[in-house]
Design an enzyme around this catalytic site. Structure first.
Site, short mmCIF file in Angstrom:
data_model
loop_
_atom_site.label_atom_id
_atom_site.label_comp_id
_atom_site.label_asym_id
_atom_site.label_seq_id
_atom_site.Cartn_x
_atom_site.Cartn_y
_atom_site.Cartn_z
N ASN A 1 0.94 -0.63 -0.23
CA ASN A 1 0.19 0.01 -0.16
C ASN A 1 0.83 1.14 0.40
O ASN A 1 1.57 1.49 0.93
CB ASN A 1 -1.18 0.03 1.67
CG ASN A 1 -1.51 1.58 1.13
OD1 ASN A 1 -2.73 0.70 0.50
ND2 ASN A 1 -1.84 1.27 2.34
N GLU A 2 1.17 1.92 -1.20
CA GLU A 2 1.13 3.60 -1.51
C GLU A 2 2.85 3.46 -0.93
O GLU A 2 3.63 4.16 0.31
CB GLU A 2 0.77 4.44 -0.71
CG GLU A 2 -0.96 4.79 -0.76
CD GLU A 2 -1.96 5.35 0.23
OE1 GLU A 2 -3.11 5.90 -0.27
OE2 GLU A 2 -0.87 5.87 1.89
#
Length: 573
Positions: A244-245
Protein backbone atom coordinates in the site's frame (compact mmCIF):
# COMPACT_ATOMS: atom_id res chain seq x y z
CA UNK A 1 -4.89 7.54 3.01
CA UNK A 2 -8.24 8.18 4.63
CA UNK A 3 -10.42 10.98 3.33
CA UNK A 4 -13.38 10.78 5.63
CA UNK A 5 -16.07 13.41 5.75
CA UNK A 6 -17.63 14.81 8.88
CA UNK A 7 -19.80 17.24 6.97
CA UNK A 8 -22.89 18.37 8.87
CA UNK A 9 -25.86 16.91 6.96
CA UNK A 10 -27.60 20.25 7.27
CA UNK A 11 -25.10 21.65 4.78
CA UNK A 12 -27.16 20.19 1.94
CA UNK A 13 -29.62 23.00 2.56
CA UNK A 14 -27.01 25.73 2.28
CA UNK A 15 -27.54 28.10 -0.65
CA UNK A 16 -24.95 28.16 -3.39
CA UNK A 17 -24.67 30.80 -6.06
CA UNK A 18 -25.98 29.54 -9.38
CA UNK A 19 -23.52 29.34 -12.23
CA UNK A 20 -23.74 32.12 -14.74
CA UNK A 21 -23.05 29.63 -17.55
CA UNK A 22 -25.63 30.42 -20.24
CA UNK A 23 -27.88 27.75 -21.73
CA UNK A 24 -27.33 26.58 -25.31
CA UNK A 25 -27.87 29.50 -27.65
CA UNK A 26 -30.66 27.72 -29.49
CA UNK A 27 -32.77 27.65 -26.34
CA UNK A 28 -34.52 30.27 -24.26
CA UNK A 29 -34.60 29.65 -20.54
CA UNK A 30 -38.06 30.07 -19.10
CA UNK A 31 -37.77 31.02 -15.45
CA UNK A 32 -41.01 29.75 -13.98
CA UNK A 33 -42.13 28.05 -10.80
CA UNK A 34 -42.91 24.34 -10.95
CA UNK A 35 -44.26 21.97 -8.36
CA UNK A 36 -43.33 18.33 -8.12
CA UNK A 37 -46.03 17.04 -10.46
CA UNK A 38 -46.33 15.43 -13.86
CA UNK A 39 -47.89 16.98 -16.90
CA UNK A 40 -47.78 13.88 -19.03
CA UNK A 41 -50.13 15.21 -21.60
CA UNK A 42 -47.26 17.41 -22.65
CA UNK A 43 -44.79 14.57 -22.16
CA UNK A 44 -43.07 16.70 -19.53
CA UNK A 45 -42.13 15.15 -16.21
CA UNK A 46 -41.14 17.10 -13.14
CA UNK A 47 -39.47 14.39 -11.09
CA UNK A 48 -41.29 13.99 -7.80
CA UNK A 49 -42.89 11.63 -5.35
CA UNK A 50 -46.69 11.79 -5.54
CA UNK A 51 -49.54 10.59 -3.39
CA UNK A 52 -51.93 7.85 -4.46
CA UNK A 53 -53.88 10.32 -6.57
CA UNK A 54 -50.76 11.24 -8.52
CA UNK A 55 -50.78 14.87 -7.45
CA UNK A 56 -48.48 16.79 -5.12
CA UNK A 57 -49.26 17.36 -1.48
CA UNK A 58 -49.93 20.84 -0.19
CA UNK A 59 -46.48 21.00 1.39
CA UNK A 60 -44.54 20.14 -1.75
CA UNK A 61 -41.97 22.83 -2.57
CA UNK A 62 -42.00 24.87 -5.73
CA UNK A 63 -38.88 25.10 -7.86
CA UNK A 64 -38.11 27.65 -10.49
CA UNK A 65 -36.91 26.36 -13.86
CA UNK A 66 -33.62 28.15 -14.30
CA UNK A 67 -32.07 26.39 -17.28
CA UNK A 68 -32.22 23.78 -19.99
CA UNK A 69 -29.93 21.11 -21.37
CA UNK A 70 -30.17 18.86 -24.39
CA UNK A 71 -29.43 15.25 -23.48
CA UNK A 72 -28.74 12.84 -26.33
CA UNK A 73 -28.75 9.07 -25.84
CA UNK A 74 -27.69 6.58 -28.49
CA UNK A 75 -27.96 2.91 -27.51
CA UNK A 76 -26.19 1.84 -30.70
CA UNK A 77 -23.06 3.97 -30.31
CA UNK A 78 -19.90 3.70 -28.20
CA UNK A 79 -20.82 0.34 -26.71
CA UNK A 80 -18.30 -1.01 -24.22
CA UNK A 81 -18.60 -3.33 -21.22
CA UNK A 82 -18.92 -1.84 -17.75
CA UNK A 83 -16.88 -3.74 -15.20
CA UNK A 84 -19.02 -5.09 -12.35
CA UNK A 85 -16.07 -4.41 -10.04
CA UNK A 86 -16.32 -0.62 -9.91
CA UNK A 87 -18.91 -0.78 -7.12
CA UNK A 88 -16.49 -1.65 -4.31
CA UNK A 89 -15.30 -0.38 -0.95
CA UNK A 90 -12.58 -0.64 1.66
CA UNK A 91 -15.14 -0.46 4.47
CA UNK A 92 -18.61 -1.86 4.99
CA UNK A 93 -21.85 -0.03 5.65
CA UNK A 94 -25.09 -1.71 6.61
CA UNK A 95 -27.52 -1.92 3.72
CA UNK A 96 -24.95 -1.18 1.01
CA UNK A 97 -24.16 -3.91 -1.52
CA UNK A 98 -20.55 -4.08 -2.74
CA UNK A 99 -19.23 -6.16 -5.62
CA UNK A 100 -15.63 -5.89 -4.36
CA UNK A 101 -14.11 -5.50 -0.89
CA UNK A 102 -10.48 -4.53 -0.35
CA UNK A 103 -8.41 -5.49 2.67
CA UNK A 104 -5.91 -2.66 2.45
CA UNK A 105 -4.69 0.62 3.85
CA UNK A 106 -1.73 1.66 5.96
CA UNK A 107 -2.32 -1.01 8.60
CA UNK A 108 -1.68 -3.80 6.12
CA UNK A 109 1.94 -2.83 5.36
CA UNK A 110 3.13 -4.20 8.70
CA UNK A 111 0.61 -7.06 9.03
CA UNK A 112 2.09 -10.41 10.09
CA UNK A 113 -0.19 -13.16 8.84
CA UNK A 114 1.38 -15.78 11.09
CA UNK A 115 0.33 -14.07 14.36
CA UNK A 116 -2.17 -11.41 13.12
CA UNK A 117 -0.24 -8.52 14.69
CA UNK A 118 0.09 -5.28 12.73
CA UNK A 119 1.58 -1.81 13.10
CA UNK A 120 -0.18 1.56 12.87
CA UNK A 121 2.84 3.45 11.58
CA UNK A 122 2.57 7.22 11.78
CA UNK A 123 -1.24 6.97 11.91
CA UNK A 124 -0.92 6.22 15.63
CA UNK A 125 2.44 6.28 17.43
CA UNK A 126 3.87 3.37 15.42
CA UNK A 127 1.87 0.98 17.60
CA UNK A 128 2.19 -2.77 17.14
CA UNK A 129 -0.97 -4.43 18.43
CA UNK A 130 -4.00 -6.53 17.63
CA UNK A 131 -6.03 -3.73 16.10
CA UNK A 132 -6.97 -5.63 12.94
CA UNK A 133 -8.40 -8.43 15.05
CA UNK A 134 -10.60 -6.41 17.36
CA UNK A 135 -11.54 -3.89 14.67
CA UNK A 136 -13.00 -6.78 12.66
CA UNK A 137 -14.71 -8.26 15.70
CA UNK A 138 -12.70 -11.48 15.63
CA UNK A 139 -13.08 -13.43 18.90
CA UNK A 140 -10.00 -13.70 21.11
CA UNK A 141 -10.09 -17.47 20.78
CA UNK A 142 -9.41 -17.17 17.05
CA UNK A 143 -6.64 -14.59 17.29
CA UNK A 144 -3.87 -17.19 17.08
CA UNK A 145 -5.13 -18.79 13.89
CA UNK A 146 -2.78 -18.07 10.96
CA UNK A 147 -4.13 -15.39 8.59
CA UNK A 148 -7.33 -15.06 10.61
CA UNK A 149 -7.62 -11.38 9.69
CA UNK A 150 -7.57 -12.38 6.01
CA UNK A 151 -9.82 -15.43 6.27
CA UNK A 152 -12.38 -13.58 8.39
CA UNK A 153 -12.45 -10.82 5.77
CA UNK A 154 -12.81 -13.19 2.83
CA UNK A 155 -15.48 -15.23 4.59
CA UNK A 156 -17.49 -12.02 4.91
CA UNK A 157 -16.96 -11.26 1.22
CA UNK A 158 -18.25 -14.69 0.25
CA UNK A 159 -21.33 -14.22 2.42
CA UNK A 160 -22.00 -10.89 0.67
CA UNK A 161 -21.38 -12.24 -2.81
CA UNK A 162 -18.40 -9.92 -3.22
CA UNK A 163 -14.88 -10.56 -4.51
CA UNK A 164 -11.85 -9.80 -2.32
CA UNK A 165 -8.62 -7.88 -2.82
CA UNK A 166 -6.01 -9.05 -0.30
CA UNK A 167 -2.96 -6.89 0.38
CA UNK A 168 0.43 -8.61 0.61
CA UNK A 169 3.40 -7.19 2.50
CA UNK A 170 6.30 -5.91 0.41
CA UNK A 171 8.18 -3.32 2.53
CA UNK A 172 10.50 -5.92 4.06
CA UNK A 173 9.36 -6.33 7.69
CA UNK A 174 6.17 -7.06 9.64
CA UNK A 175 5.17 -6.77 13.29
CA UNK A 176 6.61 -9.40 15.63
CA UNK A 177 4.60 -8.47 18.73
CA UNK A 178 1.70 -6.50 20.17
CA UNK A 179 3.76 -4.58 22.72
CA UNK A 180 2.68 -1.09 21.66
CA UNK A 181 4.74 1.83 20.37
CA UNK A 182 7.90 1.16 18.41
CA UNK A 183 10.59 3.76 19.04
CA UNK A 184 12.94 5.20 16.46
CA UNK A 185 15.71 3.15 18.08
CA UNK A 186 13.72 0.00 17.32
CA UNK A 187 13.53 0.65 13.59
CA UNK A 188 13.86 -2.53 11.53
CA UNK A 189 15.86 -4.64 11.64
CA UNK A 190 15.27 -5.03 15.37
CA UNK A 191 13.60 -7.51 17.74
CA UNK A 192 10.28 -5.70 17.19
CA UNK A 193 10.10 -6.87 13.57
CA UNK A 194 10.17 -10.07 11.53
CA UNK A 195 11.68 -10.09 8.04
CA UNK A 196 9.03 -10.64 5.35
CA UNK A 197 10.18 -12.42 2.20
CA UNK A 198 8.33 -12.88 -1.07
CA UNK A 199 9.40 -16.50 -1.53
CA UNK A 200 10.08 -19.40 0.84
CA UNK A 201 12.02 -21.71 -1.52
CA UNK A 202 11.11 -24.62 0.76
CA UNK A 203 8.03 -26.79 1.38
CA UNK A 204 4.98 -24.85 2.56
CA UNK A 205 3.17 -25.50 5.82
CA UNK A 206 -0.32 -24.65 7.00
CA UNK A 207 0.96 -24.18 10.56
CA UNK A 208 3.80 -21.65 10.28
CA UNK A 209 6.10 -21.08 13.24
CA UNK A 210 5.75 -17.47 14.47
CA UNK A 211 9.12 -17.79 16.17
CA UNK A 212 11.24 -18.78 13.17
CA UNK A 213 12.20 -15.18 12.33
CA UNK A 214 10.73 -15.26 8.81
CA UNK A 215 7.36 -14.64 7.20
CA UNK A 216 6.77 -15.70 3.61
CA UNK A 217 4.25 -14.17 1.25
CA UNK A 218 3.99 -17.12 -1.12
CA UNK A 219 3.25 -19.31 1.88
CA UNK A 220 0.32 -17.02 2.74
CA UNK A 221 -1.03 -17.37 -0.81
CA UNK A 222 -0.61 -21.14 -0.55
CA UNK A 223 -2.46 -21.12 2.79
CA UNK A 224 -5.36 -19.24 1.21
CA UNK A 225 -5.45 -21.49 -1.86
CA UNK A 226 -5.58 -24.56 0.36
CA UNK A 227 -8.47 -23.07 2.32
CA UNK A 228 -10.54 -21.57 -0.50
CA UNK A 229 -9.22 -23.04 -3.71
CA UNK A 230 -7.42 -21.32 -6.55
CA UNK A 231 -8.91 -18.28 -8.22
CA UNK A 232 -10.47 -20.56 -10.85
CA UNK A 233 -12.73 -22.08 -8.17
CA UNK A 234 -15.90 -20.39 -6.87
CA UNK A 235 -14.43 -19.29 -3.53
CA UNK A 236 -10.86 -18.45 -4.52
CA UNK A 237 -9.31 -15.04 -3.88
CA UNK A 238 -9.22 -13.19 -7.16
CA UNK A 239 -6.81 -10.33 -6.49
CA UNK A 240 -3.60 -9.71 -4.56
CA UNK A 241 -2.37 -6.16 -4.03
CA UNK A 242 1.34 -5.42 -3.73
CA UNK A 243 1.33 -3.54 -0.43
CA UNK A 244 0.00 0.00 0.00
CA UNK A 245 1.24 3.45 -1.05
CA UNK A 246 4.97 2.63 -1.24
CA UNK A 247 5.92 6.20 -2.15
CA UNK A 248 4.89 7.15 1.39
CA UNK A 249 6.56 4.31 3.29
CA UNK A 250 9.24 6.63 4.69
CA UNK A 251 6.46 8.79 6.13
CA UNK A 252 3.75 6.28 7.06
CA UNK A 253 6.09 3.44 8.12
CA UNK A 254 9.51 4.88 8.96
CA UNK A 255 10.11 2.12 11.50
CA UNK A 256 9.83 -0.42 8.67
CA UNK A 257 11.24 1.45 5.67
CA UNK A 258 12.86 4.69 6.88
CA UNK A 259 14.34 5.76 3.55
CA UNK A 260 12.32 6.92 0.53
CA UNK A 261 11.72 4.04 -1.81
CA UNK A 262 13.59 4.13 -5.11
CA UNK A 263 12.07 3.44 -8.50
CA UNK A 264 14.40 0.52 -9.19
CA UNK A 265 13.88 -0.84 -5.70
CA UNK A 266 10.10 -0.77 -6.05
CA UNK A 267 10.27 -2.39 -9.47
CA UNK A 268 12.43 -5.25 -8.17
CA UNK A 269 10.24 -5.78 -5.12
CA UNK A 270 7.23 -5.84 -7.46
CA UNK A 271 8.77 -8.44 -9.76
CA UNK A 272 9.90 -10.64 -6.87
CA UNK A 273 6.57 -10.67 -5.05
CA UNK A 274 4.37 -10.90 -8.15
CA UNK A 275 6.44 -13.83 -9.42
CA UNK A 276 6.03 -15.63 -6.10
CA UNK A 277 2.26 -15.14 -6.19
CA UNK A 278 1.96 -16.38 -9.76
CA UNK A 279 3.97 -19.49 -8.93
CA UNK A 280 1.32 -20.48 -6.37
CA UNK A 281 -1.87 -19.30 -8.10
CA UNK A 282 -1.00 -18.58 -11.75
CA UNK A 283 -4.45 -17.29 -12.70
CA UNK A 284 -4.82 -14.84 -9.84
CA UNK A 285 -4.55 -11.18 -10.75
CA UNK A 286 -1.92 -8.93 -9.17
CA UNK A 287 -2.48 -5.21 -8.54
CA UNK A 288 0.30 -2.67 -8.21
CA UNK A 289 1.80 -0.31 -7.25
CA UNK A 290 -1.04 1.26 -5.17
CA UNK A 291 0.25 4.80 -5.67
CA UNK A 292 -1.21 7.25 -3.15
CA UNK A 293 -1.74 10.24 -5.45
CA UNK A 294 -0.52 12.41 -8.27
CA UNK A 295 2.97 13.17 -6.90
CA UNK A 296 3.58 9.42 -6.81
CA UNK A 297 2.22 9.04 -10.34
CA UNK A 298 4.62 11.71 -11.49
CA UNK A 299 7.97 10.77 -9.91
CA UNK A 300 7.28 8.26 -7.12
CA UNK A 301 7.31 11.21 -4.73
CA UNK A 302 10.68 12.41 -6.07
CA UNK A 303 12.25 8.98 -5.65
CA UNK A 304 15.98 9.27 -4.94
CA UNK A 305 16.90 7.58 -8.23
CA UNK A 306 14.14 9.06 -10.36
CA UNK A 307 16.28 11.44 -12.40
CA UNK A 308 18.36 8.50 -13.57
CA UNK A 309 15.84 5.66 -13.64
CA UNK A 310 13.10 7.81 -15.14
CA UNK A 311 15.15 9.28 -17.98
CA UNK A 312 13.08 9.22 -21.15
CA UNK A 313 9.76 8.63 -19.43
CA UNK A 314 6.97 11.18 -19.10
CA UNK A 315 6.08 10.08 -15.56
CA UNK A 316 6.62 7.19 -13.17
CA UNK A 317 3.54 5.36 -14.43
CA UNK A 318 5.07 5.06 -17.91
CA UNK A 319 8.32 3.77 -16.40
CA UNK A 320 6.48 1.23 -14.23
CA UNK A 321 4.35 -0.09 -17.09
CA UNK A 322 7.19 -0.27 -19.59
CA UNK A 323 9.55 -2.06 -17.22
CA UNK A 324 6.86 -4.60 -16.35
CA UNK A 325 6.28 -5.18 -20.05
CA UNK A 326 9.99 -5.89 -20.35
CA UNK A 327 9.76 -8.24 -17.37
CA UNK A 328 7.00 -10.17 -19.11
CA UNK A 329 9.15 -10.48 -22.21
CA UNK A 330 12.02 -11.78 -20.07
CA UNK A 331 10.01 -14.25 -17.99
CA UNK A 332 7.38 -15.32 -20.50
CA UNK A 333 4.41 -14.39 -18.29
CA UNK A 334 2.55 -11.32 -17.14
CA UNK A 335 3.35 -10.46 -13.53
CA UNK A 336 1.14 -7.42 -12.80
CA UNK A 337 -2.32 -7.51 -14.29
CA UNK A 338 -3.81 -4.27 -12.96
CA UNK A 339 -2.33 -0.79 -12.66
CA UNK A 340 -3.53 0.33 -9.22
CA UNK A 341 -3.68 3.97 -8.16
CA UNK A 342 -5.44 6.02 -5.50
CA UNK A 343 -7.26 9.23 -6.37
CA UNK A 344 -8.18 11.73 -3.68
CA UNK A 345 -9.16 14.90 -5.56
CA UNK A 346 -7.09 18.00 -4.91
CA UNK A 347 -9.88 20.27 -6.19
CA UNK A 348 -10.63 23.24 -3.96
CA UNK A 349 -13.31 25.75 -3.16
CA UNK A 350 -12.53 27.44 0.13
CA UNK A 351 -11.05 24.10 1.26
CA UNK A 352 -9.89 20.94 -0.41
CA UNK A 353 -13.14 19.10 -1.14
CA UNK A 354 -12.06 15.99 0.79
CA UNK A 355 -11.56 17.97 4.01
CA UNK A 356 -14.19 17.60 6.76
CA UNK A 357 -14.59 21.40 6.76
CA UNK A 358 -15.37 21.55 3.04
CA UNK A 359 -18.98 22.67 3.49
CA UNK A 360 -19.06 26.23 2.15
CA UNK A 361 -20.91 27.15 -1.05
CA UNK A 362 -17.58 27.32 -2.88
CA UNK A 363 -16.63 23.86 -1.57
CA UNK A 364 -19.96 22.43 -2.69
CA UNK A 365 -19.57 23.94 -6.15
CA UNK A 366 -16.04 22.54 -6.45
CA UNK A 367 -17.16 19.07 -5.33
CA UNK A 368 -20.01 18.98 -7.85
CA UNK A 369 -17.62 19.80 -10.69
CA UNK A 370 -14.64 17.70 -9.54
CA UNK A 371 -15.68 14.45 -11.28
CA UNK A 372 -15.14 16.20 -14.61
CA UNK A 373 -11.37 16.03 -14.00
CA UNK A 374 -11.73 12.31 -14.50
CA UNK A 375 -12.85 12.62 -18.12
CA UNK A 376 -13.63 16.13 -19.44
CA UNK A 377 -10.83 17.89 -21.38
CA UNK A 378 -12.81 21.14 -21.46
CA UNK A 379 -12.80 21.49 -17.66
CA UNK A 380 -10.07 23.01 -15.47
CA UNK A 381 -10.35 22.55 -11.73
CA UNK A 382 -8.83 24.78 -9.06
CA UNK A 383 -5.97 22.67 -7.69
CA UNK A 384 -2.21 22.47 -7.56
CA UNK A 385 -2.38 19.63 -10.09
CA UNK A 386 -4.14 21.85 -12.61
CA UNK A 387 -1.67 24.65 -11.88
CA UNK A 388 1.47 22.60 -12.47
CA UNK A 389 0.45 19.65 -14.57
CA UNK A 390 -2.75 20.34 -16.47
CA UNK A 391 -1.47 18.29 -19.41
CA UNK A 392 -2.16 15.16 -17.34
CA UNK A 393 -5.83 16.05 -16.85
CA UNK A 394 -8.37 14.62 -17.31
CA UNK A 395 -6.77 11.72 -15.49
CA UNK A 396 -8.61 8.63 -16.76
CA UNK A 397 -7.81 9.11 -20.46
CA UNK A 398 -4.19 9.89 -19.52
CA UNK A 399 -3.85 6.69 -17.49
CA UNK A 400 -5.46 4.66 -20.25
CA UNK A 401 -3.16 6.23 -22.85
CA UNK A 402 -0.12 5.29 -20.78
CA UNK A 403 -1.37 1.71 -20.60
CA UNK A 404 -1.93 1.52 -24.34
CA UNK A 405 1.48 3.02 -25.08
CA UNK A 406 3.59 1.04 -22.62
CA UNK A 407 1.81 -2.16 -21.57
CA UNK A 408 -1.37 -2.90 -23.53
CA UNK A 409 -3.77 -5.26 -21.85
CA UNK A 410 -3.13 -3.92 -18.36
CA UNK A 411 -6.32 -3.15 -16.50
CA UNK A 412 -6.94 -0.07 -14.34
CA UNK A 413 -7.92 0.01 -10.66
CA UNK A 414 -8.63 2.95 -8.39
CA UNK A 415 -8.48 1.12 -5.09
CA UNK A 416 -8.90 4.22 -2.91
CA UNK A 417 -10.84 7.40 -3.65
CA UNK A 418 -13.28 9.73 -1.93
CA UNK A 419 -14.87 13.04 -2.96
CA UNK A 420 -15.95 14.09 0.53
CA UNK A 421 -19.32 15.38 1.66
CA UNK A 422 -20.85 11.95 2.11
CA UNK A 423 -23.45 13.29 4.53
CA UNK A 424 -24.60 15.99 2.13
CA UNK A 425 -26.30 15.89 -1.22
CA UNK A 426 -23.21 17.30 -2.98
CA UNK A 427 -21.27 14.22 -1.91
CA UNK A 428 -24.02 11.94 -3.17
CA UNK A 429 -24.20 13.66 -6.56
CA UNK A 430 -20.41 13.60 -6.92
CA UNK A 431 -20.31 9.88 -6.06
CA UNK A 432 -23.06 9.11 -8.58
CA UNK A 433 -21.13 11.12 -11.18
CA UNK A 434 -17.90 9.26 -10.42
CA UNK A 435 -19.49 5.81 -10.72
CA UNK A 436 -20.88 6.77 -14.10
CA UNK A 437 -17.47 7.98 -15.25
CA UNK A 438 -15.75 4.82 -14.02
CA UNK A 439 -18.18 2.72 -16.02
CA UNK A 440 -17.97 4.75 -19.21
CA UNK A 441 -14.19 5.12 -19.21
CA UNK A 442 -13.10 1.55 -18.66
CA UNK A 443 -12.07 1.37 -15.00
CA UNK A 444 -11.80 -2.29 -14.01
CA UNK A 445 -11.87 -2.06 -10.20
CA UNK A 446 -12.83 0.83 -7.93
CA UNK A 447 -13.07 0.69 -4.13
CA UNK A 448 -14.21 3.68 -2.12
CA UNK A 449 -12.26 4.57 1.02
CA UNK A 450 -13.97 5.95 4.09
CA UNK A 451 -17.72 5.37 4.11
CA UNK A 452 -19.33 5.68 7.54
CA UNK A 453 -22.82 5.11 8.88
CA UNK A 454 -23.56 8.84 8.59
CA UNK A 455 -22.60 8.99 4.90
CA UNK A 456 -26.15 8.36 3.72
CA UNK A 457 -25.76 10.30 0.47
CA UNK A 458 -22.67 8.37 -0.60
CA UNK A 459 -24.59 5.16 0.06
CA UNK A 460 -27.55 6.49 -1.94
CA UNK A 461 -25.30 6.97 -4.97
CA UNK A 462 -24.29 3.31 -4.89
CA UNK A 463 -27.90 2.22 -4.47
CA UNK A 464 -28.88 4.33 -7.48
CA UNK A 465 -26.71 1.96 -9.56
CA UNK A 466 -26.93 -1.29 -7.61
CA UNK A 467 -30.33 -1.43 -5.88
CA UNK A 468 -32.38 1.57 -6.94
CA UNK A 469 -35.75 -0.06 -6.29
CA UNK A 470 -34.89 -1.99 -3.12
CA UNK A 471 -35.40 -5.25 -5.02
CA UNK A 472 -31.97 -5.60 -6.61
CA UNK A 473 -32.62 -3.38 -9.62
CA UNK A 474 -29.32 -2.40 -11.23
CA UNK A 475 -27.85 -0.14 -13.87
CA UNK A 476 -26.83 -1.77 -17.13
CA UNK A 477 -23.52 -3.50 -17.87
CA UNK A 478 -22.87 -2.10 -21.36
CA UNK A 479 -22.06 1.59 -21.60
CA UNK A 480 -23.52 3.52 -24.55
CA UNK A 481 -23.28 7.09 -25.79
CA UNK A 482 -24.79 9.77 -23.59
CA UNK A 483 -24.06 13.49 -23.98
CA UNK A 484 -25.28 16.74 -22.51
CA UNK A 485 -25.13 20.24 -23.92
CA UNK A 486 -24.33 21.61 -20.45
CA UNK A 487 -21.78 19.51 -18.51
CA UNK A 488 -21.41 22.29 -15.95
CA UNK A 489 -24.97 21.94 -14.68
CA UNK A 490 -25.74 18.36 -15.69
CA UNK A 491 -24.12 14.94 -15.99
CA UNK A 492 -25.49 11.99 -17.94
CA UNK A 493 -24.51 8.34 -18.41
CA UNK A 494 -26.33 5.51 -20.16
CA UNK A 495 -26.14 1.73 -20.34
CA UNK A 496 -27.86 -1.38 -21.66
CA UNK A 497 -28.32 -4.79 -20.13
CA UNK A 498 -26.09 -6.91 -22.33
CA UNK A 499 -26.71 -6.27 -26.02
CA UNK A 500 -30.45 -5.65 -25.91
CA UNK A 501 -31.54 -2.12 -26.76
CA UNK A 502 -34.33 -2.27 -24.19
CA UNK A 503 -34.35 -1.36 -21.39
CA UNK A 504 -32.14 1.67 -21.75
CA UNK A 505 -30.78 2.97 -18.44
CA UNK A 506 -29.72 6.58 -17.95
CA UNK A 507 -28.28 8.38 -14.94
CA UNK A 508 -29.23 12.07 -14.97
CA UNK A 509 -27.79 14.58 -12.52
CA UNK A 510 -28.89 18.18 -11.95
CA UNK A 511 -25.98 19.97 -10.25
CA UNK A 512 -27.71 23.35 -10.16
CA UNK A 513 -28.26 24.49 -6.58
CA UNK A 514 -30.91 27.15 -7.25
CA UNK A 515 -33.55 25.62 -9.43
CA UNK A 516 -34.93 22.95 -11.70
CA UNK A 517 -33.49 22.14 -15.10
CA UNK A 518 -35.43 21.04 -18.15
CA UNK A 519 -33.63 18.15 -19.82
CA UNK A 520 -34.73 17.78 -23.42
CA UNK A 521 -34.00 14.11 -23.99
CA UNK A 522 -33.47 12.81 -27.51
CA UNK A 523 -32.83 9.13 -28.24
CA UNK A 524 -31.02 8.30 -31.47
CA UNK A 525 -31.07 4.97 -33.28
CA UNK A 526 -33.66 2.53 -34.59
CA UNK A 527 -35.23 1.44 -31.30
CA UNK A 528 -38.41 3.21 -30.21
CA UNK A 529 -39.13 3.81 -26.54
CA UNK A 530 -42.61 4.43 -25.13
CA UNK A 531 -42.38 4.57 -21.33
CA UNK A 532 -39.91 4.94 -18.52
CA UNK A 533 -39.51 4.57 -14.77
CA UNK A 534 -37.78 7.29 -12.77
CA UNK A 535 -36.07 6.71 -9.41
CA UNK A 536 -34.25 9.58 -7.69
CA UNK A 537 -32.77 11.11 -4.57
CA UNK A 538 -32.37 14.82 -3.97
CA UNK A 539 -31.42 17.53 -1.48
CA UNK A 540 -34.42 16.78 0.70
CA UNK A 541 -33.46 13.17 1.44
CA UNK A 542 -31.01 10.43 0.43
CA UNK A 543 -33.94 8.04 0.16
CA UNK A 544 -34.42 6.84 -3.41
CA UNK A 545 -38.08 7.10 -4.38
CA UNK A 546 -39.97 6.16 -7.49
CA UNK A 547 -41.22 9.28 -9.19
CA UNK A 548 -43.93 9.68 -11.81
CA UNK A 549 -43.45 7.38 -14.78
CA UNK A 550 -42.68 8.79 -18.20
CA UNK A 551 -45.49 7.89 -20.60
CA UNK A 552 -46.60 8.83 -24.05
CA UNK A 553 -43.14 9.27 -25.54
CA UNK A 554 -43.38 10.07 -29.24
CA UNK A 555 -40.55 10.29 -31.71
CA UNK A 556 -38.04 9.23 -29.03
CA UNK A 557 -38.12 12.76 -27.62
CA UNK A 558 -39.43 14.05 -24.30
CA UNK A 559 -38.61 16.56 -21.58
CA UNK A 560 -37.67 15.61 -18.04
CA UNK A 561 -37.51 18.40 -15.48
CA UNK A 562 -35.26 17.66 -12.51
CA UNK A 563 -35.43 19.65 -9.27
CA UNK A 564 -32.19 21.19 -8.00
CA UNK A 565 -29.48 18.86 -6.70
CA UNK A 566 -31.10 15.65 -7.91
CA UNK A 567 -29.72 12.35 -9.22
CA UNK A 568 -32.16 10.18 -11.16
CA UNK A 569 -32.06 6.69 -12.65
CA UNK A 570 -34.26 6.55 -15.74
CA UNK A 571 -35.25 3.16 -17.19
CA UNK A 572 -36.71 3.40 -20.67
CA UNK A 573 -38.69 0.63 -22.37
Amino acid sequence: MPARSTTDPRSRRSPVARSATPPPQSQTVRRRAVRWFSALGLCVLVVSGCDSAGSPGDDEPEYEVVGQAVVTLNPEADRRPISPYIYGSNQDRAGTVWTVRRLGGNRLTGYNWENNFSNAGSDYQHYSDRFLLFNAGIPDGEAGEPARVVTFFHDQSLQMGAASIVTLQMAGFVARDDFGAVSAGQTAPSPRWVPAYPRKDAPFTLTPDPGDDAVYMDELVHFLVQRYGAVTTPNGIRWYSLDNEPALWAHTHPRIHPDPVGAEELLQRTIDLASAVKDVDPNSEVLGPALYGFAAYLSLQDAPDWNQAGAGYRWFIDYYLDRLRQAEQATGRRLVDVLDVHWYPEARGDHRITDPDATTPADVAARLQAPRSLWDPTYTETSWIADCCSAFLPILPTLQASIEAHYPGTKLAISEYNYGGGRSVSGGLAQADVLGAFGRHGVYIATLWGIEAEDAYTAAAFRLYRNYDGNGGTYGDTSVRATTSDPHQTSVYAALEGHDARPLHAILINKNTEGALEMQIRIEGDTAYATGEVWAFDARSPQILRRDDVTGITGNTFTLTLPPLTAAHLILR
